[in-house]
Design a protein around this motif. Structure first.
Motif, PDB file in Angstrom:
ATOM      1  N   GLU A 107      48.047  49.071  45.656  1.00 30.75           N
ATOM      2  CA  GLU A 107      48.698  47.837  45.214  1.00 30.75           C
ATOM      3  C   GLU A 107      49.379  48.040  43.860  1.00 30.75           C
ATOM      4  O   GLU A 107      50.516  47.592  43.645  1.00 30.75           O
ATOM      5  CB  GLU A 107      47.656  46.720  45.117  1.00 30.75           C
ATOM      6  CG  GLU A 107      48.230  45.365  44.736  1.00 30.75           C
ATOM      7  CD  GLU A 107      47.160  44.293  44.656  1.00 30.75           C
ATOM      8  OE1 GLU A 107      47.426  43.245  44.038  1.00 30.75           O
ATOM      9  OE2 GLU A 107      46.060  44.503  45.214  1.00 30.75           O
ATOM     10  N   ILE A 108      48.701  48.709  42.954  1.00 28.88           N
ATOM     11  CA  ILE A 108      49.274  48.971  41.629  1.00 28.88           C
ATOM     12  C   ILE A 108      50.519  49.847  41.750  1.00 28.88           C
ATOM     13  O   ILE A 108      51.538  49.602  41.091  1.00 28.88           O
ATOM     14  CB  ILE A 108      48.226  49.631  40.713  1.00 28.88           C
ATOM     15  CG1 ILE A 108      47.100  48.640  40.408  1.00 28.88           C
ATOM     16  CG2 ILE A 108      48.869  50.119  39.413  1.00 28.88           C
ATOM     17  CD1 ILE A 108      45.900  49.258  39.711  1.00 28.88           C
ATOM     18  N   LEU A 109      50.462  50.850  42.607  1.00 30.95           N
ATOM     19  CA  LEU A 109      51.616  51.729  42.795  1.00 30.95           C
ATOM     20  C   LEU A 109      52.809  50.980  43.374  1.00 30.95           C
ATOM     21  O   LEU A 109      53.960  51.255  43.013  1.00 30.95           O
ATOM     22  CB  LEU A 109      51.241  52.910  43.696  1.00 30.95           C
ATOM     23  CG  LEU A 109      50.372  53.987  43.041  1.00 30.95           C
ATOM     24  CD1 LEU A 109      49.913  54.997  44.085  1.00 30.95           C
ATOM     25  CD2 LEU A 109      51.132  54.694  41.925  1.00 30.95           C
ATOM     26  N   ARG A 110      52.560  50.029  44.267  1.00 25.12           N
ATOM     27  CA  ARG A 110      53.656  49.217  44.809  1.00 25.12           C
ATOM     28  C   ARG A 110      54.330  48.419  43.695  1.00 25.12           C
ATOM     29  O   ARG A 110      55.564  48.330  43.637  1.00 25.12           O
ATOM     30  CB  ARG A 110      53.132  48.272  45.895  1.00 25.12           C
ATOM     31  CG  ARG A 110      52.946  48.915  47.250  1.00 25.12           C
ATOM     32  CD  ARG A 110      52.820  47.876  48.350  1.00 25.12           C
ATOM     33  NE  ARG A 110      51.670  47.007  48.159  1.00 25.12           N
ATOM     34  CZ  ARG A 110      50.447  47.280  48.619  1.00 25.12           C
ATOM     35  NH1 ARG A 110      50.218  48.400  49.290  1.00 25.12           N
ATOM     36  NH2 ARG A 110      49.451  46.434  48.412  1.00 25.12           N
ATOM     37  N   GLU A 111      53.531  47.830  42.829  1.00 27.13           N
ATOM     38  CA  GLU A 111      54.083  47.052  41.720  1.00 27.13           C
ATOM     39  C   GLU A 111      54.911  47.934  40.790  1.00 27.13           C
ATOM     40  O   GLU A 111      55.981  47.529  40.318  1.00 27.13           O
ATOM     41  CB  GLU A 111      52.948  46.389  40.936  1.00 27.13           C
ATOM     42  CG  GLU A 111      52.231  45.308  41.706  1.00 27.13           C
ATOM     43  CD  GLU A 111      51.045  44.749  40.944  1.00 27.13           C
ATOM     44  OE1 GLU A 111      50.790  45.197  39.799  1.00 27.13           O
ATOM     45  OE2 GLU A 111      50.359  43.858  41.491  1.00 27.13           O
ATOM     46  N   ARG A 112      54.427  49.132  40.528  1.00 22.80           N
ATOM     47  CA  ARG A 112      55.135  50.048  39.638  1.00 22.80           C
ATOM     48  C   ARG A 112      56.452  50.508  40.276  1.00 22.80           C
ATOM     49  O   ARG A 112      57.484  50.588  39.601  1.00 22.80           O
ATOM     50  CB  ARG A 112      54.228  51.231  39.288  1.00 22.80           C
ATOM     51  CG  ARG A 112      53.079  50.816  38.370  1.00 22.80           C
ATOM     52  CD  ARG A 112      51.945  51.821  38.375  1.00 22.80           C
ATOM     53  NE  ARG A 112      52.205  53.000  37.569  1.00 22.80           N
ATOM     54  CZ  ARG A 112      51.792  53.174  36.315  1.00 22.80           C
ATOM     55  NH1 ARG A 112      51.129  52.214  35.694  1.00 22.80           N
ATOM     56  NH2 ARG A 112      52.034  54.303  35.671  1.00 22.80           N
ATOM     57  N   ARG A 113      56.406  50.778  41.574  1.00 20.56           N
ATOM     58  CA  ARG A 113      57.633  51.196  42.253  1.00 20.56           C
ATOM     59  C   ARG A 113      58.676  50.071  42.256  1.00 20.56           C
ATOM     60  O   ARG A 113      59.873  50.314  42.067  1.00 20.56           O
ATOM     61  CB  ARG A 113      57.340  51.640  43.682  1.00 20.56           C
ATOM     62  CG  ARG A 113      58.592  52.184  44.377  1.00 20.56           C
ATOM     63  CD  ARG A 113      58.337  52.702  45.773  1.00 20.56           C
ATOM     64  NE  ARG A 113      59.567  53.280  46.297  1.00 20.56           N
ATOM     65  CZ  ARG A 113      59.951  54.539  46.128  1.00 20.56           C
ATOM     66  NH1 ARG A 113      59.190  55.372  45.446  1.00 20.56           N
ATOM     67  NH2 ARG A 113      61.091  54.971  46.628  1.00 20.56           N
ATOM     68  N   GLU A 114      58.230  48.850  42.463  1.00 20.65           N
ATOM     69  CA  GLU A 114      59.151  47.711  42.446  1.00 20.65           C
ATOM     70  C   GLU A 114      59.838  47.589  41.088  1.00 20.65           C
ATOM     71  O   GLU A 114      61.045  47.319  41.009  1.00 20.65           O
ATOM     72  CB  GLU A 114      58.393  46.425  42.777  1.00 20.65           C
ATOM     73  CG  GLU A 114      57.996  46.313  44.243  1.00 20.65           C
ATOM     74  CD  GLU A 114      57.060  45.144  44.510  1.00 20.65           C
ATOM     75  OE1 GLU A 114      56.744  44.403  43.543  1.00 20.65           O
ATOM     76  OE2 GLU A 114      56.639  44.970  45.672  1.00 20.65           O
ATOM     77  N   ARG A 115      59.095  47.780  40.015  1.00 29.00           N
ATOM     78  CA  ARG A 115      59.673  47.734  38.672  1.00 29.00           C
ATOM     79  C   ARG A 115      60.692  48.859  38.479  1.00 29.00           C
ATOM     80  O   ARG A 115      61.741  48.670  37.860  1.00 29.00           O
ATOM     81  CB  ARG A 115      58.564  47.861  37.622  1.00 29.00           C
ATOM     82  CG  ARG A 115      57.722  46.622  37.424  1.00 29.00           C
ATOM     83  CD  ARG A 115      58.443  45.590  36.567  1.00 29.00           C
ATOM     84  NE  ARG A 115      57.577  44.479  36.231  1.00 29.00           N
ATOM     85  CZ  ARG A 115      57.115  44.222  35.009  1.00 29.00           C
ATOM     86  NH1 ARG A 115      57.439  45.000  33.997  1.00 29.00           N
ATOM     87  NH2 ARG A 115      56.337  43.179  34.790  1.00 29.00           N
ATOM     88  N   ILE A 116      60.360  50.022  38.993  1.00 25.50           N
ATOM     89  CA  ILE A 116      61.270  51.163  38.878  1.00 25.50           C
ATOM     90  C   ILE A 116      62.571  50.889  39.624  1.00 25.50           C
ATOM     91  O   ILE A 116      63.665  51.155  39.116  1.00 25.50           O
ATOM     92  CB  ILE A 116      60.588  52.442  39.402  1.00 25.50           C
ATOM     93  CG1 ILE A 116      59.499  52.895  38.415  1.00 25.50           C
ATOM     94  CG2 ILE A 116      61.610  53.560  39.630  1.00 25.50           C
ATOM     95  CD1 ILE A 116      58.604  53.998  38.938  1.00 25.50           C
ATOM     96  N   GLU A 117      62.469  50.349  40.832  1.00 28.19           N
ATOM     97  CA  GLU A 117      63.663  50.051  41.629  1.00 28.19           C
ATOM     98  C   GLU A 117      64.590  49.088  40.884  1.00 28.19           C
ATOM     99  O   GLU A 117      65.816  49.204  40.953  1.00 28.19           O
ATOM    100  CB  GLU A 117      63.259  49.455  42.978  1.00 28.19           C
ATOM    101  CG  GLU A 117      62.530  50.412  43.913  1.00 28.19           C
ATOM    102  CD  GLU A 117      63.432  51.483  44.511  1.00 28.19           C
ATOM    103  OE1 GLU A 117      64.660  51.400  44.332  1.00 28.19           O
ATOM    104  OE2 GLU A 117      62.897  52.404  45.159  1.00 28.19           O
ATOM    105  N   LYS A 118      64.017  48.150  40.156  1.00 25.93           N
ATOM    106  CA  LYS A 118      64.826  47.205  39.388  1.00 25.93           C
ATOM    107  C   LYS A 118      65.440  47.866  38.160  1.00 25.93           C
ATOM    108  O   LYS A 118      66.548  47.523  37.743  1.00 25.93           O
ATOM    109  CB  LYS A 118      63.970  46.010  38.956  1.00 25.93           C
ATOM    110  CG  LYS A 118      63.535  45.120  40.102  1.00 25.93           C
ATOM    111  CD  LYS A 118      62.640  43.987  39.606  1.00 25.93           C
ATOM    112  CE  LYS A 118      62.181  43.101  40.758  1.00 25.93           C
ATOM    113  NZ  LYS A 118      61.272  42.011  40.296  1.00 25.93           N
ATOM    114  N   ASP A 119      64.725  48.817  37.588  1.00 23.41           N
ATOM    115  CA  ASP A 119      65.186  49.456  36.356  1.00 23.41           C
ATOM    116  C   ASP A 119      66.386  50.374  36.581  1.00 23.41           C
ATOM    117  O   ASP A 119      67.177  50.601  35.664  1.00 23.41           O
ATOM    118  CB  ASP A 119      64.040  50.266  35.736  1.00 23.41           C
ATOM    119  CG  ASP A 119      64.347  50.734  34.326  1.00 23.41           C
ATOM    120  OD1 ASP A 119      64.207  49.926  33.390  1.00 23.41           O
ATOM    121  OD2 ASP A 119      64.754  51.902  34.166  1.00 23.41           O
TER     122      ASP A 119
END
Length: 222
Positions: free
Chosen positions: A154-166
């Motif tokens: 779950e934490i990795l999904r959140e981090r990936r989502e932030r990266i995709e936006k960045d």
């Protein structure tokens, strides 16, 4: 063996550091890179081959305890790569490298371009990579600490989502095809891929500051 750096020196280095070097061999690209930073530092991890330059600063760990992160990550990549990744987070700085493949287990996203980048392009995107790493830092390290009581998936999904936006920060160069000029590295991805969750939890229980080595790192491929 590296020694701990004093707090005042650590603070000064963080303020003036523009990148952590992970470099193999000496070539014209390295000479060019060193020439880009006349008044700011490039950091060299302890296990790296020495590189001469008046703007090179030898990095050490701010505390003994956070070395645990490097020891853990070295089960998933070379010790040299693990050290560069940990120290980049600890010094809140992007990595600059000619050997991205050594970080393969931690790569979440790459940014490509077919454009021939000139000095102006590099200067701008080195600055943007610095902002990326800094802006992620507090959030990403706090999320790393949550591994103790939350699902790593779950934490990795959140981090990936932030990266995709960045990624939109790099709109001037970003293309579907071309060479990789930037990558987002997440040491938590390496932990997951190499099944080191248990070891990370043990490290965090013993040394909570270990989470400071688990930021998301923008990495420039020179």
């Amino acid at each position: 063996m590296s020694v701990e750096v004093s707090f005042y020196k650590y603070a000064a280095i963080v303020k003036n550091l523009r990148g952590v070097l992970y470099w193999k061999g000496e070539n014209e690209k390295l000479k060019w890179l060193l020439s880009r930073f006349k008044y700011r530092y490039l950091g060299l991890p302890p296990s790296s081959t020495p590189i001469k330059g008046k703007n090179i600063v030898n990095l050490t760990y701010p505390t003994h305890e956070v070395k645990t992160a490097t020891k853990l990550l070295s089960k998933c990549m070379s010790t040299e790569a693990a050290e560069a990744l940990s120290l980049a987070s600890l010094y809140i700085s992007p990595i600059m490298t000619n050997s991205l493949q050594d970080f393969d287990t931690s790569i979440v996203k790459t940014v490509k371009t077919s454009k021939e980048m000139d000095n102006k392009d590099w200067k701008l995107h080195m600055r943007i990579a610095d902002y990326t790493t800094l802006d992620f830092y507090t959030w990403a390290t706090e999320k790393a600490a949550e591994v103790l009581h939350r699902s790593l998936d779950e934490i990795l999904r959140e981090r990936r989502e932030r990266i995709e936006k960045d990624v939109k920060r790099y709109w001037r160069l970003s293309e579907e095809e071309g060479r990789i000029f930037l990558a987002y590295l997440d040491p938590l991805k390496a932990v997951h891929q190499c099944k080191l969750q248990k070891e990370l939890k043990e490290a965090l229980r013993k040394f909570p500051d270990v989470s400071s080595a688990f930021g998301i790192i923008a990495t420039l491929v020179i």
